[in-house]
Design an enzyme around this catalytic site. Structure first.
Site, mmCIF file in Angstrom:
data_model
loop_
_atom_site.group_PDB
_atom_site.id
_atom_site.type_symbol
_atom_site.label_atom_id
_atom_site.label_comp_id
_atom_site.label_asym_id
_atom_site.label_seq_id
_atom_site.Cartn_x
_atom_site.Cartn_y
_atom_site.Cartn_z
ATOM 1 C CE1 TYR A 143 4.131 -1.434 2.923
ATOM 2 C CE2 TYR A 143 4.836 -3.625 3.627
ATOM 3 C CZ TYR A 143 3.898 -2.610 3.630
ATOM 4 O OH TYR A 143 2.732 -2.763 4.344
ATOM 5 C CE LYS A 201 3.764 -0.635 7.278
ATOM 6 N NZ LYS A 201 2.651 0.363 7.276
#
Length: 356
Positions: A155, A159
């Site tokens: 994640y 990002k």
């Protein structure tokens, strides 16, 4: 670009609202997105929502469903709006690397290009303060800290790619302005992750121990404050401000010991708070051992360990962030205090309360 088949027709109410107050929330059916839609409507905005599926009904909102990576799907939702809030992402605890890369990076590149094609002026990204976290203490971290070279998970890795793409697309000469909001530890009513997962762990007897001495301060940020930061960024972003192409931490500005926060949620819902301590070093090396064992047996058995070194780091290190930059450049102040935020959150999850 021509109007796609099935594109909703705008209502008279929407047509009466100036373009500067027209916006699209990408991921508007998610936890943060729904709260954002509600606050935008309350502030007089006309709101479109683009998402993979429709999660709620509101006659004041126009919904567009489709694939974030498809310009044909996305374009009708962006046509005619001034500002796009991009908060779509798979849940952080998902372990699907390909999904994160496709949605957070490839999808965001499509958002950027489609915004330009549709004449959108402002793109506000929901990023994450974790883009600078590598598993070691961060105390009052500022936005000038470098991106993590060893991100804590897929994640966060994507990002970083996403934020770089959005901030790099800032182009005031072509009237395309971008900024990124970095919240940390979002919580609040309708949260589908933190509180439900915490209570499920408590039901299984997994919340008896805390990692470390329980004194490590962490930022948890109430969802209404996160939304407020996004809207302030949009309203202050212009060609002659210092917001363009920059990232901003948005927090409750009240760091709290990690285990104190979890304990307040647990006890508020009639569950016992953790009582026993596991030394941080012991928990970390146990998690490291588990990860090594999983790696060794991976050719035979595929396992997804939940007890990982980075998750131990999240629970046992200091990681809180300064939002002074947001205060100075966009006038940010949290709307809801930590005490009120925890109280509102606990009351909203009354259905998870343990019957005594």
């Amino acid at each position: 670009m021509e109007q796609a088949a099935g594109e909703p027709t705008r209502t008279c109410l929407t047509e009466d609202i100036p373009k500067a107050k027209r916006c699209t929330v990408i991921g508007g059916c998610g936890f943060l997105g729904q709260h954002m839609v509600e606050q935008l409507l309350a502030r007089g905005y006309a709101v479109n929502v683009f998402d993979i599926r429709q999660g709620f009904d509101n006659p004041r909102v126009q919904f567009f469903l489709g694939d974030l990576c498809s310009q044909q799907d996305l374009y009708p939702a962006l046509k005619g709006v001034s500002t796009v809030f991009h908060c779509a992402s798979p849940p952080p605890f998902n372990n699907n690397k390909e999904l994160f890369y496709r949605v957070n990076y490839i999808g965001t590149k499509n958002v950027i290009e489609t915004c330009k094609e549709a004449g959108v002026q402002k793109l506000i990204l929901t990023s994450s303060a974790s883009v600078i976290f590598e598993g070691v203490d961060i105390k009052n971290g500022t936005e000038d800290l470098p991106y993590a070279t060893k991100p804590i998970d897929y994640y966060t890795e994507t990002k970083i790619l996403q934020e770089r793409a959005v901030l790099g697309a800032h182009d005031p000469e072509k009237n395309f302005l971008t900024t990124a909001i970095r919240p940390h530890g979002i919580f609040g009513p309708r949260d589908p992750q933190l509180v439900p997962i915490l209570i499920e762990a408590a039901k299984k007897g997994k919340m008896k121990f805390m990692i470390g001495n329980g004194k490590n301060l962490v930022d948890f940020t109430f969802v209404e404050n996160v939304v407020h930061g996004h809207i302030l960024a949009a309203e202050h972003l212009s060609q002659d401000t210092a917001l363009g192409g920059k990232a901003f931490h948005i927090t409750n500005d009240e760091p709290i010991p990690f285990w104190t926060f979890l304990s307040r949620i647990l006890t508020g819902l009639n569950y016992e708070a953790p009582k026993y301590h596991i030394p941080y070093w012991l928990a970390y090396y146990l998690a490291l051992l588990v990860s090594l064992l999983v790696m060794v047996i991976s050719p035979v058995i595929q396992l997804q360990p939940t007890f990982t070194p980075m998750r131990v780091a999240l629970a046992g290190t200091f990681h809180y962030y300064s939002c002074e930059k947001a205060k100075k450049l966009m006038g940010y102040r949290p709307l809801v205090t930590m005490d009120d935020a925890v109280d509102k959150t606990v009351r909203s999850f009354h259905h998870l309360r343990k019957v005594m």
